[in-house]
Design a protein around this motif. Structure first.
Motif, PDB file in Angstrom:
ATOM      1  N   GLY A  10       0.789  -1.220   0.000  1.00  0.00           N
ATOM      2  CA  GLY A  10       0.000   0.000   0.000  1.00  0.00           C
ATOM      3  C   GLY A  10       0.822   1.272   0.000  1.00  0.00           C
ATOM      4  O   GLY A  10       0.342   2.332  -0.398  1.00  0.00           O
ATOM      5  N   GLU A  11       2.059   1.181   0.444  1.00  0.00           N
ATOM      6  CA  GLU A  11       2.900   2.376   0.584  1.00  0.00           C
ATOM      7  C   GLU A  11       4.193   2.326  -0.209  1.00  0.00           C
ATOM      8  O   GLU A  11       4.989   3.260  -0.152  1.00  0.00           O
ATOM      9  CB  GLU A  11       3.242   2.583   2.069  1.00  0.00           C
ATOM     10  N   LYS A  12       4.437   1.264  -0.975  1.00  0.00           N
ATOM     11  CA  LYS A  12       5.750   1.070  -1.603  1.00  0.00           C
ATOM     12  C   LYS A  12       6.175   2.213  -2.506  1.00  0.00           C
ATOM     13  O   LYS A  12       7.361   2.482  -2.640  1.00  0.00           O
ATOM     14  CB  LYS A  12       5.822  -0.266  -2.337  1.00  0.00           C
ATOM     15  N   ASP A  13       5.248   2.924  -3.107  1.00  0.00           N
ATOM     16  CA  ASP A  13       5.601   4.036  -3.985  1.00  0.00           C
ATOM     17  C   ASP A  13       6.053   5.269  -3.209  1.00  0.00           C
ATOM     18  O   ASP A  13       6.495   6.246  -3.814  1.00  0.00           O
ATOM     19  CB  ASP A  13       4.428   4.393  -4.895  1.00  0.00           C
ATOM     20  N   HIS A  14       5.953   5.220  -1.880  1.00  0.00           N
ATOM     21  CA  HIS A  14       6.332   6.361  -1.054  1.00  0.00           C
ATOM     22  C   HIS A  14       7.567   6.085  -0.195  1.00  0.00           C
ATOM     23  O   HIS A  14       8.065   6.992   0.461  1.00  0.00           O
ATOM     24  CB  HIS A  14       5.166   6.769  -0.154  1.00  0.00           C
ATOM     25  N   PHE A  15       8.032   4.840  -0.181  1.00  0.00           N
ATOM     26  CA  PHE A  15       9.213   4.493   0.623  1.00  0.00           C
ATOM     27  C   PHE A  15      10.481   4.999  -0.039  1.00  0.00           C
ATOM     28  O   PHE A  15      10.576   5.053  -1.263  1.00  0.00           O
ATOM     29  CB  PHE A  15       9.338   2.972   0.799  1.00  0.00           C
ATOM     30  N   MET A 126       7.410  -5.968  -6.080  1.00  0.00           N
ATOM     31  CA  MET A 126       8.787  -5.489  -6.036  1.00  0.00           C
ATOM     32  C   MET A 126       8.840  -3.985  -6.228  1.00  0.00           C
ATOM     33  O   MET A 126       8.079  -3.424  -7.009  1.00  0.00           O
ATOM     34  CB  MET A 126       9.598  -6.177  -7.134  1.00  0.00           C
ATOM     35  N   ALA A 127       9.739  -3.344  -5.487  1.00  0.00           N
ATOM     36  CA  ALA A 127       9.989  -1.917  -5.662  1.00  0.00           C
ATOM     37  C   ALA A 127      11.480  -1.671  -5.503  1.00  0.00           C
ATOM     38  O   ALA A 127      12.100  -2.209  -4.581  1.00  0.00           O
ATOM     39  CB  ALA A 127       9.215  -1.094  -4.643  1.00  0.00           C
ATOM     40  N   GLU A 128      12.048  -0.904  -6.421  1.00  0.00           N
ATOM     41  CA  GLU A 128      13.421  -0.431  -6.263  1.00  0.00           C
ATOM     42  C   GLU A 128      13.303   0.895  -5.540  1.00  0.00           C
ATOM     43  O   GLU A 128      12.861   1.886  -6.116  1.00  0.00           O
ATOM     44  CB  GLU A 128      14.097  -0.277  -7.619  1.00  0.00           C
ATOM     45  N   LEU A 129      13.665   0.907  -4.269  1.00  0.00           N
ATOM     46  CA  LEU A 129      13.473   2.089  -3.451  1.00  0.00           C
ATOM     47  C   LEU A 129      14.519   3.144  -3.792  1.00  0.00           C
ATOM     48  O   LEU A 129      15.721   2.867  -3.791  1.00  0.00           O
ATOM     49  CB  LEU A 129      13.553   1.720  -1.968  1.00  0.00           C
ATOM     50  N   PRO A 130      14.070   4.359  -4.082  1.00  0.00           N
ATOM     51  CA  PRO A 130      15.015   5.422  -4.414  1.00  0.00           C
ATOM     52  C   PRO A 130      15.722   5.938  -3.171  1.00  0.00           C
ATOM     53  O   PRO A 130      15.209   5.828  -2.053  1.00  0.00           O
ATOM     54  CB  PRO A 130      14.128   6.498  -5.027  1.00  0.00           C
ATOM     55  N   ARG A 131      16.909   6.506  -3.390  1.00  0.00           N
ATOM     56  CA  ARG A 131      17.637   7.152  -2.306  1.00  0.00           C
ATOM     57  C   ARG A 131      16.946   8.465  -1.977  1.00  0.00           C
ATOM     58  O   ARG A 131      16.335   9.084  -2.850  1.00  0.00           O
ATOM     59  CB  ARG A 131      19.078   7.422  -2.729  1.00  0.00           C
ATOM     60  N   PRO A 132      17.046   8.917  -0.743  1.00  0.00           N
ATOM     61  CA  PRO A 132      16.482  10.228  -0.411  1.00  0.00           C
ATOM     62  C   PRO A 132      17.092  11.296  -1.321  1.00  0.00           C
ATOM     63  O   PRO A 132      18.275  11.249  -1.651  1.00  0.00           O
ATOM     64  CB  PRO A 132      16.913  10.440   1.047  1.00  0.00           C
TER      65      PRO A 132
END
Length: 142
Positions: A10-15, A126-132
């Motif tokens: 539900g939140e993977k696009d915001h991590f 799956m999500a490739e989490l971006p760096r801040p």
């Protein structure tokens, strides 16, 4: 990261990508400090990975991780963890890629993409989490 955890999905696009400091402790346990960036702040979580059985096998009661296993590693640049956890009574599976460098090697990414489907996780999990500080859209898989 790939996971069938409903909270993650539900939140993977915001991590954003977290940072972890891992220190080995006596008896084969690990002391792990996690820095989790948020849109307007950063939180820290400290957890003890308690060794269970063989090398690379842990549990993390503080995080609800029932079973954590090092699924793959080259011992120099990356490790892939398989995690079975329970959050608010719901069981879920996660696979996480850890890299010693900001950008994982092509070999690490290939190992991750080859592994997570073998534990029943599908592409949408799956999500490739971006760096801040980077564009989230630039890091999302197609």
């Amino acid at each position: 990261m790939a996971s069938d955890c409903q909270a993650f999905l539900g939140e993977k696009d915001h991590f954003l990508m977290s940072t972890r400091i891992v220190n080995a402790t006596e008896g084969g346990n690990l002391s792990v400090q996690v820095q989790v960036p948020r849109a307007d702040s950063c939180s820290q979580v400290d957890a003890q990975y308690l060794k269970v059985g063989s090398e690379g096998h842990f549990r993390v009661p503080a995080l609800g991780y029932l079973d954590v296993r090092v699924a793959s590693t080259d011992y120099d640049s990356f490790a892939i963890l398989f995690i079975s956890k329970e959050l608010e009574g719901a069981a879920s599976t996660a696979v996480q890629l850890y890299s010693r460098t900001r950008d994982p090697s092509p070999q690490a990414l290939k190992a991750f993409h080859d592994f997570y489907p073998t534990v029943g996780l599908l592409g949408h999990t799956m999500a490739e989490l971006p760096r801040p500080g980077t564009s989230a859209a630039a890091h999302r898989p197609p």
